[in-house]
Design an enzyme around this catalytic site. Structure first.
Site, mmCIF file in Angstrom:
data_model
loop_
_atom_site.group_PDB
_atom_site.id
_atom_site.type_symbol
_atom_site.label_atom_id
_atom_site.label_comp_id
_atom_site.label_asym_id
_atom_site.label_seq_id
_atom_site.Cartn_x
_atom_site.Cartn_y
_atom_site.Cartn_z
ATOM 1 N N ASP A 167 0.631 -1.316 0.021
ATOM 2 C CA ASP A 167 -0.001 0.003 -0.154
ATOM 3 C C ASP A 167 0.942 1.234 0.059
ATOM 4 O OD1 ASP A 167 -2.308 1.639 0.333
ATOM 5 O OD2 ASP A 167 -1.930 1.676 2.766
ATOM 6 N N ASP A 170 -0.147 5.108 0.949
ATOM 7 C CA ASP A 170 -0.463 6.006 2.425
ATOM 8 C C ASP A 170 -0.660 5.244 3.411
ATOM 9 O OD1 ASP A 170 -0.836 8.859 1.012
ATOM 10 O OD2 ASP A 170 -2.118 7.513 -0.385
ATOM 11 N N ASP A 225 -2.035 -0.590 5.747
ATOM 12 C CA ASP A 225 -2.444 0.018 7.036
ATOM 13 C C ASP A 225 -3.907 -0.051 7.361
ATOM 14 O OD1 ASP A 225 -2.386 2.020 5.233
ATOM 15 O OD2 ASP A 225 -2.817 3.175 6.886
#
Length: 306
Positions: free
Chosen positions: A59, A61, A253
């Protein structure tokens, strides 16, 4: 890093096979993942160092870079780009960035790095190892991967998001090719979170039965076609042979990354960035830990695992 190399070197391939799966989540497959401490990182690095074919699925961000108030102003540290490029250029190593970001941002950020890019949770893609198409500005052009017409739900969601935006200072609506996002990371935290939960519940009811997924993520509420998920994206990558490797590491996240953990968890080292209930096997505190791990993995591949 030197000590981590010693940990890797002091264990045989059989040892890694016997110990790598010791720290599991609960019977339902969910729980707070085990910390990726030095010993656990040694296990992951050991598997990576002995593999002939490796892949990273990351991922962006909150994973490679810290979350910021202005998403468009985010610039990855040079060390991250260097590590990703070094890994992507190694024979037998594949690197994929799978993000909710739009194609324009990803193409600018990774314009000269030969990583695979999957934008908008799988709606568009730029393949690595093929001739990269570029626009007049030299940015990579991503191609549509999933046909996902907006239909009438798009306008309904946009109207509700814009109504909430008018009442929550600092919030804004982002329009993507297949979906919509309401961001509140610039809003007062409690006000933004309360509004996000309310909007999520409202849109879930309003769009029920329309084939739309409504997700509550980090400072965002997103609505998009139900079949556009990161999990579906990595399944398609696996089906195309791009994740047919001996060692696979997946890191993310947000709640949107859980579908990747679920799709690849049985054969991957899955890493949650942060601390919450998750399908991931391991967890680290923040993006700085992911960046350190990337540096170690790049060094191991460059040195042939020694």
């Amino acid at each position: 890093m030197a000590h981590l190399r010693e940990v890797v070197a002091s264990n045989t391939a059989d040892t890694w096979m016997e110990t790598c799966w010791m720290d599991l989540v609960d019977d339902e497959g969910r729980g707070v993942p085990s910390p990726l401490d030095e010993k656990a990182a040694g296990r992951v690095a050991g598997e990576w160092s002995t593999a002939k074919r490796c892949a990273l699925v990351l991922d962006f961000d909150g994973t490679l870079v810290e979350l910021q108030d202005d998403p468009e102003a985010v610039v990855p540290p040079r060390s991250v780009l260097d590590a990703l490029e070094a890994l992507a250029r190694e024979d037998g190593t594949h690197v994929w960035i799978v993000s909710g970001r739009d194609s324009a941002f990803l193409s600018r950020t990774f314009r000269s790095i030969p990583v695979g890019l999957v934008a908008e949770h799988g709606a568009v893609i730029s393949w690595p190892g093929k001739a990269v198409h570029r626009n007049a500005e030299g940015e990579r052009e991503l191609e549509a991967w999933i046909e996902a017409p907006r239909d009438d739900w798009y306008e309904l969601a946009r109207e509700r998001m814009e109504a909430v935006t008018r009442s929550v200072a600092g919030s804004f609506v982002e329009q993507k090719s297949t979906g919509l996002c309401w961001h509140h990371r610039k809003a007062e935290p409690e006000v933004g979170l309360t509004a996000a939960r309310s909007l999520h519940a409202e849109l879930s009811n309003l769009l029920a039965g329309r084939g739309v997924r409504v997700e509550l993520g980090h400072d965002v509420v997103e609505a998009r076609p139900a079949d556009v998920t990161k999990g579906e994206a990595v399944e398609r990558l696996r089906g195309a042979g791009h994740l047919d490797v001996d060692a696979l590491i997946v890191a993310g996240d947000d709640t949107t990354d859980e579908s990747m953990f679920e799709a690849l968890g049985e054969r991957a080292q899955t890493v949650l960035v942060g601390e919450r209930v998750s399908l991931a096997r391991w967890r680290v505190e923040g993006p700085s830990d992911v960046r350190r791990l990337l540096g170690v993995l790049a060094d191991l591949r460059a040195s042939g695992g020694s």
